[in-house]
Write a protein that holds these residues in place. Structure first.
Motif, PDB file in Angstrom:
ATOM      1  N   VAL A 133      -0.001  85.380  63.949  1.00 47.25           N
ATOM      2  CA  VAL A 133       1.043  85.599  62.948  1.00 47.25           C
ATOM      3  C   VAL A 133       1.087  87.075  62.554  1.00 47.25           C
ATOM      4  CG1 VAL A 133       1.733  85.118  60.560  1.00 47.25           C
ATOM      5  CG2 VAL A 133       1.071  83.242  62.067  1.00 47.25           C
ATOM      6  N   ALA A 134      -0.075  87.682  62.371  1.00 55.62           N
ATOM      7  CA  ALA A 134      -0.137  89.107  62.022  1.00 55.62           C
ATOM      8  C   ALA A 134       0.560  89.948  63.091  1.00 55.62           C
ATOM      9  CB  ALA A 134      -1.589  89.550  61.847  1.00 55.62           C
ATOM     10  N   LYS A 135       0.314  89.637  64.353  1.00 54.16           N
ATOM     11  CA  LYS A 135       0.964  90.367  65.447  1.00 54.16           C
ATOM     12  C   LYS A 135       2.474  90.165  65.412  1.00 54.16           C
ATOM     13  CE  LYS A 135      -0.866  90.238  69.593  1.00 54.16           C
ATOM     14  NZ  LYS A 135      -1.549  89.760  70.819  1.00 54.16           N
ATOM     15  N   LYS A 136       2.894  88.928  65.179  1.00 58.67           N
ATOM     16  CA  LYS A 136       4.330  88.623  65.170  1.00 58.67           C
ATOM     17  C   LYS A 136       5.033  89.390  64.041  1.00 58.67           C
ATOM     18  CE  LYS A 136       7.293  84.873  66.260  1.00 58.67           C
ATOM     19  NZ  LYS A 136       7.671  85.504  67.488  1.00 58.67           N
ATOM     20  N   VAL A 137       4.405  89.445  62.885  1.00 60.48           N
ATOM     21  CA  VAL A 137       5.022  90.114  61.733  1.00 60.48           C
ATOM     22  C   VAL A 137       4.926  91.636  61.852  1.00 60.48           C
ATOM     23  CG1 VAL A 137       4.878  90.419  59.226  1.00 60.48           C
ATOM     24  CG2 VAL A 137       4.681  88.132  60.212  1.00 60.48           C
ATOM     25  N   LEU A 138       3.745  92.146  62.173  1.00 60.24           N
ATOM     26  CA  LEU A 138       3.544  93.591  62.208  1.00 60.24           C
ATOM     27  C   LEU A 138       4.171  94.249  63.438  1.00 60.24           C
ATOM     28  CD1 LEU A 138       2.284  96.099  60.907  1.00 60.24           C
ATOM     29  CD2 LEU A 138       0.184  95.590  62.156  1.00 60.24           C
ATOM     30  N   GLU A 140       6.211  92.692  65.977  1.00 59.27           N
ATOM     31  CA  GLU A 140       7.521  92.223  66.419  1.00 59.27           C
ATOM     32  C   GLU A 140       8.567  92.260  65.308  1.00 59.27           C
ATOM     33  OE1 GLU A 140       7.181  88.428  68.407  1.00 59.27           O
ATOM     34  OE2 GLU A 140       5.315  89.049  69.373  1.00 59.27           O
ATOM     35  N   GLY A 141       8.127  92.541  64.074  1.00 62.89           N
ATOM     36  CA  GLY A 141       9.072  92.629  62.963  1.00 62.89           C
ATOM     37  C   GLY A 141       9.621  91.282  62.499  1.00 62.89           C
ATOM     38  N   PHE A 142       8.927  90.193  62.803  1.00 64.09           N
ATOM     39  CA  PHE A 142       9.401  88.872  62.385  1.00 64.09           C
ATOM     40  C   PHE A 142       9.351  88.767  60.858  1.00 64.09           C
ATOM     41  CE2 PHE A 142       8.918  84.370  61.411  1.00 64.09           C
ATOM     42  CZ  PHE A 142       9.946  83.828  62.167  1.00 64.09           C
ATOM     43  N   ARG A 143      10.416  88.307  60.255  1.00 66.57           N
ATOM     44  CA  ARG A 143      10.497  88.187  58.799  1.00 66.57           C
ATOM     45  C   ARG A 143      11.180  86.880  58.418  1.00 66.57           C
ATOM     46  NH1 ARG A 143       7.871  92.091  59.691  1.00 66.57           N
ATOM     47  NH2 ARG A 143       7.808  94.065  58.606  1.00 66.57           N
ATOM     48  N   LEU A 144      10.863  86.410  57.230  1.00 69.49           N
ATOM     49  CA  LEU A 144      11.541  85.257  56.649  1.00 69.49           C
ATOM     50  C   LEU A 144      12.653  85.758  55.746  1.00 69.49           C
ATOM     51  CD1 LEU A 144       8.486  83.026  55.664  1.00 69.49           C
ATOM     52  CD2 LEU A 144       9.984  82.761  57.647  1.00 69.49           C
TER      53      LEU A 144
END
Length: 177
Positions: A133-138, A140-144
């Motif tokens: 999840v950390a990789k996806k958010v940091l 890849e810029g994934f956001r809710l």
């Protein structure tokens, strides 16, 4: 005469195009020279790994048992803080920040003050998910959607009496801006 004017006009148009293109390219080069971090990151691989590790650890201790969205929300609040100007801009420093309030040390994230820090998390599978999840958010810029301004949250069984605007409830956490 008409046969002569057409090639001259085409030559003139080509010359104007080349000069305009040259100006645009020089402007872009000068802009990049004066703003090097605008288009690429100057963060080293070791620094990025350190940030990922800190973020994954924060997600693990704050939301290991939460659904995927809850983990993302915790990561997003952490990154929102680093971008807000109200907290340290460094991810690890924002997570490990301590303040003294009424002669008591208060941590930004309660696990840091409440627990003995273990070098390796106990539940490896849960930690691996938090790291992903950390990789996806940091990286890849994934956001809710709806959490772009969220800077705070707490568990739903706690009532800190905050006078902040609630923006979402995800899993067992309530998020505020």
């Amino acid at each position: 005469m008409e046969k002569l004017i057409k090639p001259i006009l085409l030559l003139f148009a080509a010359l104007v195009t080349v000069l305009a293109l040259e100006k645009v390219i020089l402007f872009k080069f000068n802009y990049l020279k004066n703003n090097p971090t605008e288009y690429y990151s100057t963060i080293t691989m070791n620094e990025r790994n350190r940030q990922l590790e800190c973020l994954a650890r924060n997600i693990y201790y704050e939301a290991a048992k939460e659904p995927f969205e809850g983990k993302v929300a915790v990561a997003q609040v952490t990154l929102n803080r680093t971008e807000s100007g109200m907290f340290p801009a460094d991810i690890c420093k924002a997570i490990y920040q301590k303040n003294v309030f009424m002669k008591k040390v208060v941590c930004q994230f309660s696990w840091y003050c409440d627990r003995v820090i273990i070098k390796k998390p106990l539940h490896e599978t849960a930690y691996d998910e938090c790291y992903a999840v950390a990789k996806k958010v940091l990286l890849e810029g994934f956001r809710l959607e709806g959490l772009s301004e969220a800077l705070y949250y707490h568990a739903n069984y706690v009532n800190p009496g905050w006078k902040k605007t609630k923006v979402a409830t995800i899993g067992n956490h309530i998020f505020y801006k």
